[in-house]
Design a protein around this motif. Structure first.
Motif, mmCIF file in Angstrom:
data_model
loop_
_atom_site.group_PDB
_atom_site.id
_atom_site.type_symbol
_atom_site.label_atom_id
_atom_site.label_comp_id
_atom_site.label_asym_id
_atom_site.label_seq_id
_atom_site.Cartn_x
_atom_site.Cartn_y
_atom_site.Cartn_z
ATOM 1 N N PHE A 288 0.831 -1.225 -0.166
ATOM 2 C CA PHE A 288 -0.017 -0.050 -0.038
ATOM 3 C C PHE A 288 0.884 1.360 0.045
ATOM 4 C CE2 PHE A 288 -3.657 -2.164 2.370
ATOM 5 C CZ PHE A 288 -4.053 -3.106 1.077
ATOM 6 N N SER A 289 0.239 2.394 -0.593
ATOM 7 C CA SER A 289 1.017 3.632 -0.524
ATOM 8 C C SER A 289 0.770 4.295 0.750
ATOM 9 C CB SER A 289 0.620 4.334 -1.663
ATOM 10 O OG SER A 289 -0.714 4.632 -1.758
ATOM 11 N N SER A 290 1.168 5.328 1.053
ATOM 12 C CA SER A 290 0.944 6.125 2.260
ATOM 13 C C SER A 290 -0.568 6.440 2.522
ATOM 14 C CB SER A 290 1.637 7.360 2.267
ATOM 15 O OG SER A 290 1.318 8.128 3.491
ATOM 16 N N GLN A 291 -0.951 6.243 3.661
ATOM 17 C CA GLN A 291 -2.497 6.235 4.091
ATOM 18 C C GLN A 291 -3.476 5.491 3.494
ATOM 19 O OE1 GLN A 291 -3.266 10.544 3.571
ATOM 20 N NE2 GLN A 291 -1.654 11.261 4.769
ATOM 21 N N GLN A 292 -2.890 4.416 2.924
ATOM 22 C CA GLN A 292 -4.095 3.325 2.335
ATOM 23 C C GLN A 292 -4.328 2.447 3.446
ATOM 24 O OE1 GLN A 292 -2.555 2.120 -1.456
ATOM 25 N NE2 GLN A 292 -4.196 2.854 -2.654
ATOM 26 N N ARG A 293 -5.310 1.743 3.364
ATOM 27 C CA ARG A 293 -5.917 0.561 4.351
ATOM 28 C C ARG A 293 -7.025 -0.256 3.599
ATOM 29 N NH1 ARG A 293 -10.709 2.586 7.127
ATOM 30 N NH2 ARG A 293 -11.816 3.688 5.470
ATOM 31 N N ILE A 294 -7.168 -1.408 4.234
ATOM 32 C CA ILE A 294 -8.244 -2.023 3.853
ATOM 33 C C ILE A 294 -8.893 -2.857 5.126
ATOM 34 C CG2 ILE A 294 -6.726 -4.118 3.598
ATOM 35 C CD1 ILE A 294 -8.521 -4.907 0.898
ATOM 36 N N LYS A 295 -10.149 -2.945 5.150
ATOM 37 C CA LYS A 295 -10.767 -3.608 6.523
ATOM 38 C C LYS A 295 -10.848 -4.955 6.194
ATOM 39 C CE LYS A 295 -13.523 0.566 7.265
ATOM 40 N NZ LYS A 295 -15.001 1.165 7.271
ATOM 41 N N LEU A 296 -10.503 -5.636 7.377
ATOM 42 C CA LEU A 296 -10.659 -7.165 7.613
ATOM 43 C C LEU A 296 -12.115 -7.514 7.888
ATOM 44 C CD1 LEU A 296 -9.186 -9.796 8.054
ATOM 45 C CD2 LEU A 296 -9.040 -9.304 10.339
ATOM 46 N N ASN A 297 -13.017 -6.861 8.409
ATOM 47 C CA ASN A 297 -14.493 -7.457 8.749
ATOM 48 C C ASN A 297 -15.202 -6.816 7.347
ATOM 49 O OD1 ASN A 297 -13.691 -4.683 10.192
ATOM 50 N ND2 ASN A 297 -15.628 -4.416 10.270
ATOM 51 N N SER A 298 -14.592 -6.773 6.374
ATOM 52 C CA SER A 298 -15.502 -6.232 5.092
ATOM 53 C C SER A 298 -14.958 -7.039 4.014
ATOM 54 C CB SER A 298 -15.385 -4.663 5.261
ATOM 55 O OG SER A 298 -15.971 -4.238 3.833
ATOM 56 N N THR A 299 -15.854 -6.715 2.831
ATOM 57 C CA THR A 299 -15.511 -7.104 1.623
ATOM 58 C C THR A 299 -15.144 -6.324 0.926
ATOM 59 O OG1 THR A 299 -17.501 -6.915 0.867
ATOM 60 C CG2 THR A 299 -17.100 -9.333 1.494
ATOM 61 N N GLY A 300 -14.714 -4.773 1.175
ATOM 62 C CA GLY A 300 -14.315 -3.569 0.697
ATOM 63 C C GLY A 300 -12.944 -3.606 -0.060
ATOM 64 N N ALA A 301 -12.846 -2.745 -0.850
ATOM 65 C CA ALA A 301 -11.581 -2.474 -1.347
ATOM 66 C C ALA A 301 -10.647 -1.538 -0.548
ATOM 67 C CB ALA A 301 -11.759 -1.795 -2.922
#
Length: 340
Positions: A175-188
């Motif tokens: 990931f680039s700076s300030q990116q994240r992804i959620k574990l409790n979700s199917t989100g991008a």
């Protein structure tokens, strides 16, 4: 297996499967070490994931990867973390009668020690040999730094407020700076400066002001990992959309792999204890409560994994993954065998 400083991966990570018996004081052995982080899942039923670690509020408090709930006490679930495994009670989450379970086990370094490297002091249980630390701290509501103890930049960070509701936010080395992804979700993958305000360093996690990672007076948790050659890998790959799928090189035969599309799809969890033979066809999702599901997914091979489906949740897009090595056969001289 590629060169590694870890001769026996089973000293630091191991997967166990067992059948529940509804016993109130059931000892499960065979882990090979005293685990500091245990991730349980009922394979037979739709039931929450149960995650326990050594440094939160006692071993009877679990959190679930598939929701944003605060930790909850279950005195009939995990009773203790033992020298070769763990003891469970009669909770349906870990020991329902005739239900099948999987437990993924990691070794850190016991109950932890104070870390004052960041602007927020933390408690850290760290194993620098295997590249794993468990971190707890209390948020301030102001942008801050938190020490993680690894001594190298983390390749993956799992973040969760555990004394109140709040999402799991994941950092990955791709990931680039300030990116994240959620574990409790199917989100991008998405950008949110309130979560990870900038990239982590060899000593610190840089956090923003979001309540999911830094709510004032709230207890928060990190599970931090870095890749260790021949033992663990946190990487990326691009699927080819074919049944003769992409091969992903890890440098070892995996025991456990978790895969996430960088777009909208679930966190696929595969291991060779639930599914000991190729082609592997059992999976569950970290973001879902469902039981084992059957569908062709992959082969685990001597130096990585090979996708065997065109399905988009593992082989038709761009993906992040985490993988841990299978423990090789070890001879009487305590040296791993080169072949099985």
């Amino acid at each position: 297996m590629a060169y590694t400083t870890i001769n026996k991966s089973g000293d630091y990570f191991n997967t166990l499967t067992y059948t529940g018996d509804d016993g109130t004081n059931r000892s499960i052995t065979g882990v090979g070490f005293q685990p500091d982080f245990i991730w349980f899942k009922d394979r037979s039923n739709a039931f929450n994931h149960y995650l326990f670690d050594i440094i939160r509020d006692g071993q009877t408090y679990y959190i679930s990867s598939n929701n944003n709930a605060a930790e909850a006490a279950d005195t009939t679930s995990l009773k203790s973390m033992d020298s070769d495994g763990f003891t469970v009670g009669a909770s349906a989450g870990v020991n329902g009668n005739n239900n099948n379970y999987v437990a993924w086990n990691w070794k850190a370094n016991g109950t932890g020690a104070a870390n004052t490297a960041g602007s927020i002091n933390s408690t850290v249980s760290v194993n620098t040999t295997s590249g794993f630390s468990i971190v707890k701290y209390t948020g301030t509501g102001s942008a801050a730094t938190v020490g993680h103890g690894l001594g190298v930049k983390p390749d993956m960070i799992f973040s969760k407020p555990y004394s109140t509701t709040g999402d799991w936010n994941i950092y990955h080395d791709s990931f680039s700076s300030q990116q994240r992804i959620k574990l409790n979700s199917t989100g991008a993958v998405s950008t949110n400066s309130g979560i990870f305000s900038s990239l982590p360093t060899s000593t610190l996690v840089n956090i923003g002001t979001s309540g999911d990672i830094n709510a004032n007076g709230t207890a928060h948790l990190f599970y931090c990992f870095n890749s260790v050659q021949g033992f663990s890998k946190f990487g990326t790959y691009t699927g080819n959309g074919n049944a003769d799928g992409t091969f992903v090189y890890t440098g070892f035969k995996p025991e456990f792999v978790m895969i996430k599309l960088d777009g909208a799809d679930g966190w696929m969890m595969l291991d060779n204890k639930r599914d000991p033979f190729n082609v592997m066809d059992k999976y569950m999702t970290a973001n879902g409560s469902g039981a084992d599901t059957t569908r062709v997914t992959s082969d685990f091979v001597s130096n990585g994994f090979k996708l065997r489906t065109s399905n988009g949740d593992v082989n038709n897009g761009s993906y992040i993954y985490m993988a841990f090595a299978e423990a090789p056969l070890v001879g009487t001289n305590n040296v791993p065998a080169n072949a099985r």
